[in-house]
Design an enzyme around this catalytic site. Structure first.
Site, short mmCIF file in Angstrom:
data_model
loop_
_atom_site.label_atom_id
_atom_site.label_comp_id
_atom_site.label_asym_id
_atom_site.label_seq_id
_atom_site.Cartn_x
_atom_site.Cartn_y
_atom_site.Cartn_z
N THR A 188 0.55 -0.83 -0.11
CA THR A 188 0.13 -0.19 0.04
C THR A 188 1.23 0.84 -0.39
O THR A 188 2.07 1.36 -0.29
CB THR A 188 -0.80 0.08 1.38
OG1 THR A 188 -1.66 0.99 0.91
CG2 THR A 188 -0.55 -0.25 2.72
N LYS A 243 3.45 0.94 -4.07
CA LYS A 243 3.41 1.02 -5.10
C LYS A 243 3.55 0.79 -6.68
O LYS A 243 4.15 -0.46 -7.67
CB LYS A 243 1.82 0.76 -5.73
CG LYS A 243 0.65 0.92 -4.58
CD LYS A 243 -1.12 0.55 -4.81
CE LYS A 243 -1.60 0.79 -3.24
NZ LYS A 243 -2.28 0.70 -3.78
N ASP A 291 -6.09 -3.28 -7.90
CA ASP A 291 -6.66 -1.92 -7.61
C ASP A 291 -7.45 -1.92 -8.91
O ASP A 291 -8.60 -1.48 -8.18
CB ASP A 291 -5.86 -1.29 -7.32
CG ASP A 291 -4.95 -1.58 -6.02
OD1 ASP A 291 -5.88 -1.90 -5.29
OD2 ASP A 291 -3.93 -0.76 -5.40
N GLY A 336 -3.50 11.04 -7.87
CA GLY A 336 -1.78 10.47 -7.62
C GLY A 336 -2.41 9.12 -7.64
O GLY A 336 -2.94 8.94 -8.90
N TYR A 341 -13.03 5.13 2.78
CA TYR A 341 -13.93 4.38 3.54
C TYR A 341 -14.31 4.37 4.98
O TYR A 341 -15.00 4.08 5.98
CB TYR A 341 -13.78 3.08 3.30
CG TYR A 341 -12.90 2.45 3.55
CD1 TYR A 341 -11.54 2.13 2.97
CD2 TYR A 341 -11.56 2.44 5.08
CE1 TYR A 341 -10.72 2.30 3.11
CE2 TYR A 341 -10.44 2.06 5.09
CZ TYR A 341 -10.41 1.74 3.86
OH TYR A 341 -8.15 1.15 4.39
P1 ATR Z 1 -2.90 8.16 -3.22
O1 ATR Z 1 -1.86 6.70 -3.21
O2 ATR Z 1 -3.91 7.40 -2.00
O3 ATR Z 1 -4.15 7.96 -4.41
P2 ATR Z 1 -1.17 10.06 -3.50
O4 ATR Z 1 -0.10 9.63 -4.45
O5 ATR Z 1 -0.45 11.10 -2.07
O6 ATR Z 1 -2.11 8.60 -2.65
O7 ATR Z 1 -2.54 11.07 -3.91
C1 ATR Z 1 -2.95 11.68 -3.43
C2 ATR Z 1 -4.34 12.46 -3.64
O8 ATR Z 1 -4.92 13.53 -3.09
C3 ATR Z 1 -4.00 13.51 -4.69
O9 ATR Z 1 -4.39 13.84 -5.93
C4 ATR Z 1 -3.47 14.96 -4.12
O10 ATR Z 1 -3.28 16.15 -4.85
P3 ATR Z 1 -2.20 16.62 -5.03
O11 ATR Z 1 -1.60 15.66 -6.29
O12 ATR Z 1 -2.17 17.85 -5.25
O13 ATR Z 1 -0.74 16.27 -4.18
C5 ATR Z 1 -4.37 14.98 -3.11
N1 ATR Z 1 -4.41 15.60 -1.96
C6 ATR Z 1 -3.93 15.00 -0.82
N2 ATR Z 1 -3.90 16.71 0.28
C7 ATR Z 1 -4.64 17.12 -0.88
C8 ATR Z 1 -4.90 18.42 -0.59
N3 ATR Z 1 -4.75 18.99 1.42
N4 ATR Z 1 -6.12 19.74 -0.82
C9 ATR Z 1 -6.03 19.13 -2.57
N5 ATR Z 1 -5.35 17.53 -2.69
C10 ATR Z 1 -5.22 17.21 -2.21
#
Ligand code: ATR
Length: 295
Positions: free
Chosen positions: A73, A77, A118, A145, A238
């Protein structure tokens, strides 16, 4: 029913694990251990906190210790793609590994085979929990992300007609737009919210982490997009069961679902890869609900 608990662990017990950082909140041990018990397997599933820089070492260690397999996780990944001996087609297509199976080859050597469970879980949960027909659907996807990227590509592969991408970091949606256009040229990919409030959407998906903490704002900017413009809202989060986004969506009379189904189906597929047997879905779902919601 066999007895549960550590008393049953013995010299023949085999191990599966999830590696993450952080990982203490993971509900996967509850889900998989319930399934192992149901199938009377002398297996256990544990969660291990593994730093990114130790991932290769930890995979090698599991292989040396004759583990059955691993789940990966956040944040592992993507990097894991480079760390396995072989990639299943699912990991090649989606460019990420969330499941590893250790297999013995003809010479008796153990190989780590990487899979992605996934992507299928996303479409399965959307169809099952929201009864959405993805073919031809118009989707607004919040977040680009790891989870957002996989969802976007998977939806494009399901022949959605339009995807609007929204993300805090604009460069990521530009990149993702390019990737979708290259792989699925028939899908229209819009950047940011649809410009007209007349545009109707079938489905809004939250793939950002906004909503995990109680103080988080909704990931949807309702000044730019009204929930009246969509029929359904899916939040990959969730825990909590109902985020601010889902509450607002319910109020707007949208169909709603949270990400429990995604978690369930990625786990069920991993279980099937490891055991070669159908996953006991009802048992796994009940174990997840009990672990996460206490009921
Ligand atoms: P995951 O594998 O769970 O997708 P991740 O790759 O870290 O985790 O992605 C997190 C997502 O949440 C991204 O789209 C991130 O936006 P950025 O690409 O700009 O980082 C978004 N995200 C996290 N914190 C945020 C915040 N405070 N406001 C808006 N978007 C946020």
């Amino acid at each position: 029913m066999p007895k549960t608990g550590s008393a049953q662990i013995n010299g023949a017990t085999r191990i599966c694990a999830v590696y993450g950082f952080p990982v203490a909140h993971s509900a996967s041990p509850a889900m998989h251990n319930a399934a192992f018990e149901k199938l009377k397997l002398n297996w256990r599933y544990i969660a291990c906190e593994v730093e990114l820089k130790k991932l290769a070492e930890a995979i090698t260690g599991a292989k040396a210790m004759n583990f059955i397999g691993l789940n990966l996780t956040v944040p592992h990944k993507l990097l894991a793609v480079e760390m396995v001996d072989q990639l299943d087609i699912s990991a090649k297509v989606w460019g990420a590994v969330n499941t590893i199976k250790f297999e013995r080859d003809a010479d008796g050597r153990i190989r780590a085979v990487g899979f992605n469970t996934d992507a299928d879980a996303i479409s399965k949960s959307l169809c099952e929990d929201l009864k959405i027909e993805l073919n031809g659907a118009k989707v607004l996807l919040l977040g680009a992300g790891g989870a957002g990227r996989t969802a976007a590509l998977r939806l494009a592969s399901e022949n959605v007609s339009e995807i609007f991408l929204v993300n805090r970091t604009f460069s990521k949606i530009l990149e993702l737009q390019k990737e979708i256009q290259q792989k699925f040229p028939s899908v229209y990919v819009g950047l940011n919210y649809p410009t007209s409030s007349d545009v109707k959407i079938d489905l809004v998906i939250n793939a950002t982490s906004l909503g995990l903490k109680p103080e988080d704002p909704s990931p949807l900017d309702e000044n730019q997009f009204s929930l009246k413009q969509t029929r359904a809202v899916y939040d990959m989060i969730y825990r909590p069961a109902e985020t601010k986004l889902l509450k607002a969506a319910k109020k707007a009379k949208c169909k709603t679902a949270n990400g429990l189904g995604m978690l369930l189906h990625q786990g069920a597929k991993a279980f099937e890869i490891w055991t070669g047997k159908p996953a006991p879905l009802a048992v796994m779902r009940a174990a997840l609900k009990k672990n996460i919601y206490g009921r």
